[in-house]
Scaffold this motif. Sequence first.
Motif: not given
Lengths: 755, 81, 160
Positions: A580-601
């Motif tokens: 889940t998002l919670a699983n992935i987010a709580s493990n984020a440090a080990r898999t590459g850092g914080p989860l940050l998504g962005r878009a501009s258009l």
Amino acid sequence: MSEARQFNAIGRRVIRPDGVDKVTGRAAFGADYTLPGTIYGKVLRSPHAHARIVSIDTKKASRMPGVLAIVTGADFPKVGSEEITGGEGAGDYKDLATNVMARDRVLYHGHAVAAVAATSVAEADAALAAIKVRYEKLRPVMDIDTAMADDAVVIDEQLFTSGLPEKPSKPSNVATVMELKRGDVEAGFAAADIVLEGTYRTPTVHQGYIEPHACLATINQGGQATVWASTQGHFDVRSGAAKVLGMKVSDIKVIPTEIGGGFGGKTTIYVEPVAILLSRRSGRPVKMTMTREEVFRASGPASATKCVIKIGAKNDGTLTAMSAWLAYEAGAFKGSSMAPGAMCVFAPYKVDNFLIRGFDVLVNKPKVAAYRAPGAPQSMYACESLLDELAGKLGMDPIDLRLKNAVEEGCQAAYGPKFNAIGFRECLEAAKRHPNYSVPLGPDEGRGVAAGFWFNAGMQSSAEIHINEDGTVTVIEGNPDIGGSRASMAMMAAEELGVPYERVRVQIADTESAGYTNTTGGSRVTFATGMAVIQAARDIIGQCKQRAASTWGIDGDMVDWADGKAIPKPGVNADVKPLTLANIASNAARTGGPLLGRASLNARGAGPGFSVNFADVRVDRETGKLDVLRFTAIQDVGKAIHPSYVEGQLQGGAAQGIGWALNEEYVYNKDGVMENAGFLDYRIPVASDLPMIDTQMIEVPNPSHPYGVRGVGETPIVAPLAAIANASCAATGVRIRDLPLSPPRVLAALEHAAS
Amino acid sequence: MASVFFPDHLAQYTHGRREFDVNVSSFRDLLEWLEVRYPGISEKLVGRVAVAIDGDIIHDPFLETIAANSEVHFLHRIEGG
Amino acid sequence: MAKVHVSTSVNGQHTEFLCEPNESLLDVLRENLQLTGTKEGCATGDCGACSVTIDGTLVCSCLVLGVEIAGKEVGTIEGIAKGDVLHPIQQKFLEHAALQCGVCTPGLIVATKSLLDSNPKPTEEEIRYYLAGNLCRCTGYDKIVRAVQDAAQTMRGKRA
């Protein structure tokens, strides 16, 4: 691309996330902010509609108790002429700066002349009264006919009409002329079985937002300013203030407060640069609010207009030619909504021959600002009224007349491009079938129909999505919420990510924390910012799939995302549990850092919105009062993300249009002073004036938006003007072409007809 | 060939000509094509007009692709309220 | 002129403040007492955004002087909810989407409570006329009236 699919979050009527604060009084609007040491700014305004400023003496005022700063036009930098690359206003930064604070002339009653900051409002007011200004009065120009006359007093000696083949030799009050044409109108009229013409006038009206303009500005000794502002577009407040004050954009941070209505009137700046300057001079935070009277006199109402429409048709109702002569008051500086008015006037109809001429006209009134579908209500009021007269003369049902000539997908719009998927026909057919359309009418009652249209805008939006360590979602966007858009953004993020709406929180961030985003207006937020939020969510999903792949030790393209979880694609042999998002987010440090998504258009493909309204009114022949018995608003809304708030737009716009038709107008005396600058005599509809407003949402999805969204906010104000006027004509038997249809005017028309 | 249309108020920059058939694949290329024939026109158009490409209105186009039979209309910028 | 000391009760709480004799109750509430839930829309009694109750009577606080409330009981929007429990009127406004920008909402909720306290079963016409002094520019009043009708029904149910 719009996908025909079952939605989970979209289309539900959820409680909006800012709702609790708004029903408990906790939500903070522009005037609710204070910092320690806050002092109060007040503006001295011109008592004349047109005058030269001979001298300003602030010596006595500056010595008065509590006064910490005084500024006049001389304290602002000179701003060169530079087009504001915004929208249809064709405005100029020099004019904007001069409107904020007069330089050598005052151009309307209420024009800002000086400003004072003092430790209390009472002290500031006392100081204003002590400022001595000497004026040389000039003759005010107060209406289109006077302004366009050959011998007119010219308001700006440097203004030469643009848009003509050759630059004229003499200055004029006509800032711009514009022409749109197709085919051969003269031939078209000659081929007609019936030709009708009418001249229609609409008055100056105000957007009528209940919250007056308000801001709190503080600037430090290093020149960095922070401004809390009630605004539709805090990025525009930043850029406008930077130009007016000659500051770097990065030195101004604008924090949008909750906004108590805007409707286009809060897409520009008035007191904000003044507050920043007063703060710089006094060394204190400065709070500035407009009184209601100041809002009427010195913010930006909507153009008064004179529209002459001519229509030629065959006996079966087929339109053969249409022409329009449209003059729009710009107020004291050029830049009315004449252009969109000209582009909209015939937009709903297929016609091979038309000629539209538009004129942007200066008068000594406040500089006009946008008002919900700017320009369209006025010109379409005229055309929809004349079409009603045509239907009457031909003995045709007004809906049938429009069906005969309605544009559809593939038709060339009067303003140029071919329409993609649109829902005008669908609205017309829905109107015909609607139960309200067959309600029998009694004596002195009449029904009127009209069509409405607005382009809807795209423009630039940015969005960021953060996944928090517990899997909840924060969406960062930059559009002040005037109609419930926080809820829609949350719903779109929830839909895309596959998580419950309740786990998404939306932040409307300031100019330093959100990516650049164009104004909340133009019916663009759900469409364009919604698209950015969806794209940011897709960015997150992409990242989450990668993180899951890393966690599972498989390739990224072997991972799917469904129902808020990363799962191996079907056929991939991996004995793993979904993440889940919670699983992935709580493990984020080990898999590459914080989860940050962005878009501009820079959004393209905003779908135009068509509407059909019909109204039933009853006239009281003794008083001239018109009562609205029933009002039905049908509109193509693309896809209703939150149906209640979409209905709310239809109902709110209808109420404004009804007010415009029935009662609202600026009343001026012979000196160019508004006589009804308050809610008592500038009569907007109250609860007892209106019936329930029945709405029907037609959904013809906009193919350019992932969920089919079409802007909905502005179209609703367009059709009511003619719907009411046409109903009034049916009820009274008398056609009145000048708005508003207030009781004295209706009575006079009835008495004139009887004599 | 893409069809390009100018309304009257912008046709003043093309010496009155309102329609063109142009063989270009992007809006940037279209601007270059126009600039060669009407020097100075890019400045009047960039940042000041909106464009509809196949019915989609865009403010500030530049990189947008133009297909073989696209219709391109220059328009007033409309922001709304 | 010297400030006046006023002793009063606001939302059931004993409250004291100093104010100028010519200061409105609206300004006192917002500035002296930092109760910014009550809003200024016009300051001339025409819009109702500043609606409060004084001893149970609905008034525009912009038309009342701060000094006039000495010894009286003032009810503002801040007193409608009880702790973290919303009043049914507030809940129904949310459910019916009876607000868009929200600036008229505090005044409307105070006025609605005043209506339903005196008339628990109002007709649509009675609701519209009672609330005619509360201007809303966003909603067209349709969803507001429906929220009030639903709140009235809920409150009658609770009383029963």
